[in-house]
Design a protein around this motif. Structure first.
Motif, PDB file in Angstrom:
ATOM      1  N   ALA A   1       0.805  -1.282   0.072  1.00  0.00           N
ATOM      2  CA  ALA A   1       0.088   0.042   0.007  1.00  0.00           C
ATOM      3  C   ALA A   1       0.981   1.257   0.090  1.00  0.00           C
ATOM      4  O   ALA A   1       0.379   2.357  -0.290  1.00  0.00           O
ATOM      5  CB  ALA A   1      -0.804  -0.042   1.162  1.00  0.00           C
ATOM      6  N   HIS A   2       2.045   1.178   0.450  1.00  0.00           N
ATOM      7  CA  HIS A   2       3.086   2.224   0.545  1.00  0.00           C
ATOM      8  C   HIS A   2       3.950   2.468  -0.487  1.00  0.00           C
ATOM      9  O   HIS A   2       5.007   2.975  -0.524  1.00  0.00           O
ATOM     10  CB  HIS A   2       3.726   2.348   2.049  1.00  0.00           C
ATOM     11  CG  HIS A   2       2.683   2.728   3.020  1.00  0.00           C
ATOM     12  ND1 HIS A   2       2.167   1.717   3.781  1.00  0.00           N
ATOM     13  CD2 HIS A   2       2.152   3.808   3.648  1.00  0.00           C
ATOM     14  CE1 HIS A   2       1.292   1.886   4.657  1.00  0.00           C
ATOM     15  NE2 HIS A   2       1.380   3.410   4.619  1.00  0.00           N
ATOM     16  N   GLU A   3       3.896   1.337  -1.367  1.00  0.00           N
ATOM     17  CA  GLU A   3       4.923   0.896  -2.498  1.00  0.00           C
ATOM     18  C   GLU A   3       4.862   2.232  -3.596  1.00  0.00           C
ATOM     19  O   GLU A   3       3.662   2.297  -3.786  1.00  0.00           O
ATOM     20  CB  GLU A   3       4.955  -0.142  -3.108  1.00  0.00           C
ATOM     21  CG  GLU A   3       6.134  -0.661  -3.759  1.00  0.00           C
ATOM     22  CD  GLU A   3       5.830  -2.436  -4.134  1.00  0.00           C
ATOM     23  OE1 GLU A   3       6.983  -2.834  -4.509  1.00  0.00           O
ATOM     24  OE2 GLU A   3       5.038  -2.906  -3.679  1.00  0.00           O
ATOM     25  N   VAL A   4       5.876   2.744  -4.146  1.00  0.00           N
ATOM     26  CA  VAL A   4       5.766   3.709  -5.255  1.00  0.00           C
ATOM     27  C   VAL A   4       6.660   3.016  -6.479  1.00  0.00           C
ATOM     28  O   VAL A   4       7.779   2.783  -6.530  1.00  0.00           O
ATOM     29  CB  VAL A   4       6.446   5.034  -5.059  1.00  0.00           C
ATOM     30  CG1 VAL A   4       6.598   6.043  -6.043  1.00  0.00           C
ATOM     31  CG2 VAL A   4       5.677   5.663  -3.546  1.00  0.00           C
ATOM     32  N   ASP A   5       5.557   2.979  -7.561  1.00  0.00           N
ATOM     33  CA  ASP A   5       6.383   2.704  -8.789  1.00  0.00           C
ATOM     34  C   ASP A   5       6.897   3.554  -9.551  1.00  0.00           C
ATOM     35  O   ASP A   5       6.857   4.905  -9.352  1.00  0.00           O
ATOM     36  CB  ASP A   5       5.171   1.884  -9.808  1.00  0.00           C
ATOM     37  CG  ASP A   5       4.789   0.684  -9.401  1.00  0.00           C
ATOM     38  OD1 ASP A   5       5.013   0.298  -8.562  1.00  0.00           O
ATOM     39  OD2 ASP A   5       3.627   0.452  -9.963  1.00  0.00           O
ATOM     40  N   MET A   6       8.277   3.327 -10.158  1.00  0.00           N
ATOM     41  CA  MET A   6       9.052   4.287 -10.691  1.00  0.00           C
ATOM     42  C   MET A   6       8.983   3.670 -12.440  1.00  0.00           C
ATOM     43  O   MET A   6       8.386   2.889 -12.812  1.00  0.00           O
ATOM     44  CB  MET A   6      10.477   3.718 -10.578  1.00  0.00           C
ATOM     45  CG  MET A   6      11.045   3.714  -9.227  1.00  0.00           C
ATOM     46  SD  MET A   6      12.541   3.579  -8.866  1.00  0.00           S
ATOM     47  CE  MET A   6      13.485   5.114  -9.289  1.00  0.00           C
ATOM     48  N   ALA A   7       9.245   5.004 -12.903  1.00  0.00           N
ATOM     49  CA  ALA A   7       8.855   5.017 -14.579  1.00  0.00           C
ATOM     50  C   ALA A   7      10.239   4.748 -15.328  1.00  0.00           C
ATOM     51  O   ALA A   7      11.155   5.161 -14.546  1.00  0.00           O
ATOM     52  CB  ALA A   7       8.316   6.395 -14.976  1.00  0.00           C
ATOM     53  N   THR A   8      10.124   4.204 -16.514  1.00  0.00           N
ATOM     54  CA  THR A   8      11.278   4.164 -17.440  1.00  0.00           C
ATOM     55  C   THR A   8      10.754   4.341 -18.962  1.00  0.00           C
ATOM     56  O   THR A   8       9.886   3.889 -19.266  1.00  0.00           O
ATOM     57  CB  THR A   8      11.876   2.779 -17.169  1.00  0.00           C
ATOM     58  OG1 THR A   8      13.070   2.595 -17.664  1.00  0.00           O
ATOM     59  CG2 THR A   8      11.022   1.507 -17.320  1.00  0.00           C
ATOM     60  N   ASN A   9      11.626   4.600 -19.617  1.00  0.00           N
ATOM     61  CA  ASN A   9      11.624   4.662 -21.263  1.00  0.00           C
ATOM     62  C   ASN A   9      12.606   3.528 -21.874  1.00  0.00           C
ATOM     63  O   ASN A   9      12.093   3.387 -23.120  1.00  0.00           O
ATOM     64  CB  ASN A   9      12.007   5.882 -21.587  1.00  0.00           C
ATOM     65  CG  ASN A   9      10.890   7.059 -21.160  1.00  0.00           C
ATOM     66  OD1 ASN A   9       9.712   6.624 -21.163  1.00  0.00           O
ATOM     67  ND2 ASN A   9      11.437   8.084 -20.921  1.00  0.00           N
ATOM     68  N   ASP A  10      13.370   2.921 -20.870  1.00  0.00           N
ATOM     69  CA  ASP A  10      14.377   2.060 -21.753  1.00  0.00           C
ATOM     70  C   ASP A  10      14.649   0.843 -20.812  1.00  0.00           C
ATOM     71  O   ASP A  10      15.354  -0.239 -21.398  1.00  0.00           O
ATOM     72  CB  ASP A  10      15.605   2.832 -21.873  1.00  0.00           C
ATOM     73  CG  ASP A  10      16.315   3.341 -20.755  1.00  0.00           C
ATOM     74  OD1 ASP A  10      15.750   2.793 -19.368  1.00  0.00           O
ATOM     75  OD2 ASP A  10      17.302   4.172 -20.735  1.00  0.00           O
ATOM     76  N   GLY A  11      13.847   0.620 -19.680  1.00  0.00           N
ATOM     77  CA  GLY A  11      14.145  -0.558 -18.834  1.00  0.00           C
ATOM     78  C   GLY A  11      15.628  -0.609 -18.164  1.00  0.00           C
ATOM     79  O   GLY A  11      15.952  -1.643 -17.616  1.00  0.00           O
ATOM     80  N   VAL A  12      16.320   0.453 -18.170  1.00  0.00           N
ATOM     81  CA  VAL A  12      17.422   0.538 -17.624  1.00  0.00           C
ATOM     82  C   VAL A  12      17.538   1.827 -16.418  1.00  0.00           C
ATOM     83  O   VAL A  12      17.766   1.385 -15.339  1.00  0.00           O
ATOM     84  CB  VAL A  12      18.823   0.958 -18.658  1.00  0.00           C
ATOM     85  CG1 VAL A  12      19.947   1.259 -17.755  1.00  0.00           C
ATOM     86  CG2 VAL A  12      18.923  -0.111 -19.520  1.00  0.00           C
TER      87      VAL A  12
END
Length: 485
Positions: free
Chosen positions: A221-232
Motif C-alpha cells: 500500500a505504501h509502495e511507489v512504482d518508478m517510470a522508465t523509457n528504456d528498462g535501464v
C-alpha cells in the motif's frame, strides 16, 4: 507644428507597436524554426493568408515573432490551437488560411481533400475512436495507444476496413476485423494508398518500485512504482520521512520479495546490489529519484527550481545546451522553494525544473495562485519581491514589498509565527494603538485596536498563506510578515 509632430509620433509608434501573428516551422516555411511567415490582419483578431503554399511538416502559430505567446494542436486542416500546444502537422498544398488569435481556431481550405482516418472497434476504449495524424495524406499514425482485448478496424472517411492479423497486415474490407491483444502500442500506422498497417507493441520492462518505512511501511500500500523509457534508468518522485532516524527503503522488482530487490548503505546516493541492506534515509523531504537497473547506481536529490521569463532579470531561456537558469530558488525539503529577493518588470514568468522545459509550472494569477504543469505565463508586475513556491501543490506567492517607519523591532515580538490559530503581538515599552492584517492582494482581513502593550489576532478562519501586519504605535507604523498554515 506641435499638432503635426504629435500626429507623426502617433503614426510611427502605432505602426511599430502593432501586434503580428505568424506561422513558424519547417511545415510553414520549408526551412526551420527561425523564420516567421507573417499573416495579414483581417480585424477582430482574425489573421489570414491567401493561396499560400505549405511545404508540409510541423509548424505553430506565434505572436510578435516571439515564443511568449504561441499556439499549437494535433489536427490539420482545422483545429483549435492552445498556448504552448504541440506542433501542428501540416500536409503539403496550397491553402487559404485563417487563424483567430482570440479563440485559437484555425482552418486551411482550398487544398486537396485530406482523408480523415480513425481506429475503431471493441478494442478501442473511446467510442469516438483513436484519431490518426498524417504529414502527407497517405501514411497515418497514432502513438502510445492503449487498447483492450477485442477487434479493430480503420475508418477512412467513414468507410471501414479490417484485416486478419494483428502486428502487421493489409486492409481488406468491413467484413474483416483485426484481432487485438490488450496492451499499450507505441505506434499504430496505416498507409491508405497500399493498405499496409502495423501495430508496434510498447516494450515490456520490469516493474521497479521503492518500498520501506521511509514511505510509511513495508507493505504494497505504501509502495511507489518508478517510470522508465528504456528498462535501464528508472525515475520517481517520492516524499520520504527521515525524522525517526531509523527509516529505510529498498528497490524491488514486480512488487514481489521473491524477485530481485536492491539495497545499499549510503545516502543520498550509492550503488545498490541484490545482497545490499536497507538504504538509510537521513533527511525528510520530497525527492527526485533515479535508479539504474544495470549498474545499481541510485540518487535521491532535490530538483532545482528557477524563475524564468521576460519579467525576470534572466529572461526566457535560449535553449543553449548546459544553460543554467540564473534565478534559482532554494529549498531544504524539496517541496517548498524560496527566493529571498528578485526585481521583476512587467512581463511573464514561469517556474522551471532542472533548467529544462520538460517540467514547468504557470498560472494566470499574480501575486499569488496555484500553478499547473505547462500552465499560462504568470503576468508579473514590476517591483522587488521575495518568492515562495510549493513544488508539490503548485501554490506560489510573490511577497508584495512594503515600507516601514520608525519602530524598534527589539521591543516587539509576534508569536507563534507561523500559526494555525492565533498571532500574539507584544511590545515591551510602547502601547499598540492598532493592528491591521492585510493579505497579499492588499485587502484588509482583520483589524484590532488594543491600546495596550499586547494583543491577539485570531487567524483560524483565514486562508493559509502570507499576510502583512501593520502595527501602529505613537511613534509610527511597522509592517511585519506573518504566515498562516
Amino acid at each position: 507644428m506641435k499638432t503635426k509632430l504629435l500626429l507623426l509620433l502617433l503614426v510611427v509608434f502605432g505602426w511599430t507597436s502593432q501586434a503580428q501573428v505568424s506561422m513558424i516551422g519547417p511545415g510553414a516555411n520549408g526551412v526551420g524554426w527561425d523564420t516567421d511567415v507573417d499573416m495579414v490582419p483581417a480585424g477582430g483578431g482574425i489573421w489570414t493568408l491567401t493561396a499560400y503554399t505549405m511545404p508540409g511538416g510541423e509548424f505553430k502559430f506565434r505572436k510578435d515573432h516571439a515564443w511568449l505567446i504561441n499556439w499549437g494542436a494535433t489536427t490539420f486542416p482545422t483545429g483549435t490551437g492552445t498556448q504552448n500546444g504541440p506542433n501542428i502537422p501540416a500536409i503539403a498544398g496550397t491553402y487559404d488560411i485563417s487563424f483567430n488569435e482570440n479563440t485559437g481556431e484555425y482552418s486551411f481550405s482550398g487544398g486537396a481533400p485530406i482523408p480523415v482516418v480513425k481506429l475503431l472497434g471493441s478494442a478501442v476504449p473511446d467510442v469516438n475512436g483513436v484519431p490518426m495524424t498524417t504529414a502527407d495524406a497517405t501514411v497515418y499514425t497514432a502513438t502510445n495507444v492503449t487498447l483492450l482485448d477485442g477487434e479493430a478496424q480503420f475508418s477512412i472517411d467513414d468507410v471501414l476496413y479490417g484485416g486478419d492479423t494483428l502486428l502487421s497486415g493489409t486492409l481488406i474490407d468491413a467484413t474483416h476485423n483485426i484481432p487485438v491483444v490488450a496492451g499499450v502500442y507505441s505506434s499504430i500506422s496505416v498507409n491508405i494508398g497500399s493498405g499496409e498497417y502495423t501495430f508496434v507493441p510498447a516494450p515490456i520492462y520490469p516493474v521497479i518500485s521503492i518500498i520501506g518505512s521511509a514511505l510509511g511501511g513495508w507493505d504494497a500500500a505504501h509502495e511507489v512504482d518508478m517510470a522508465t523509457n528504456d528498462g535501464v534508468l528508472y525515475t520517481a518522485t517520492v516524499t520520504l520521512d527521515g525524522t525517526a532516524g531509523s527509516n529505510e527503503l529498498k528497490f524491488r522488482t514486480g512488487h514481489d520479495w521473491g524477485q530481485p530487490n536492491y539495497g545499499g548503505t549510503d545516502w543520498p546516493s550509492g550503488i545498490a546490489t541484490t545482497t545490499g541492506g536497507n538504504i538509510p534515509v537521513a533527511a525528510s523531504g520530497t525527492y527526485s529519484v533515479t535508479f539504474n537497473l544495470t549498474t545499481g547506481e541510485y540518487n535521491f536529490f532535490f530538483p532545482t527550481i528557477a524563475l524564468v521569463g521576460d519579467g525576470t532579470p534572466g529572461g526566457w531561456p535560449t535553449g543553449t545546451p548546459g544553460e543554467i537558469d540564473p534565478a534559482q530558488l532554494t529549498t531544504t525539503d524539496g517541496k517548498v522553494y524560496t527566493l529571498a529577493s528578485i526585481t521583476l518588470v512587467n512581463g511573464g514568468a514561469k517556474f522551471r525544473q532542472n533548467n529544462d522545459w520538460a517540467v514547468n509550472w504557470g498560472a494566470a494569477d499574480f501575486p499569488a495562485g496555484t500553478a499547473t504543469q505547462g500552465g499560462a505565463n504568470i503576468a508579473t508586475v514590476a517591483g522587488d519581491y521575495s518568492v515562495t513556491f510549493d513544488r508539490v501543490t503548485g501554490a506560489y506567492m510573490f511577497d508584495v514589498p512594503f515600507a516601514t517607519t520608525a519602530f524598534n523591532k527589539s521591543n516587539f515580538v509576534v508569536t507563534p509565527n507561523p500559526t494555525s490559530g492565533v498571532w500574539n503581538f507584544a511590545s515591551t515599552n510602547k502601547e499598540i494603538v492598532s493592528i491591521q492584517i492585510v493579505d497579499v492582494l492588499g485587502k484588509t482581513v482583520a483589524t484590532v485596536a488594543p491600546k495596550a502593550i499586547s494583543a491577539s489576532v485570531d487567524a483560524s478562519n483565514l486562508a493559509n498563506g502570507l499576510y502583512i501586519a501593520k502595527i501602529s504605535t505613537a511613534n509610527g507604523t511597522e509592517s511585519v510578515k506573518l504566515m498562516k498554515n
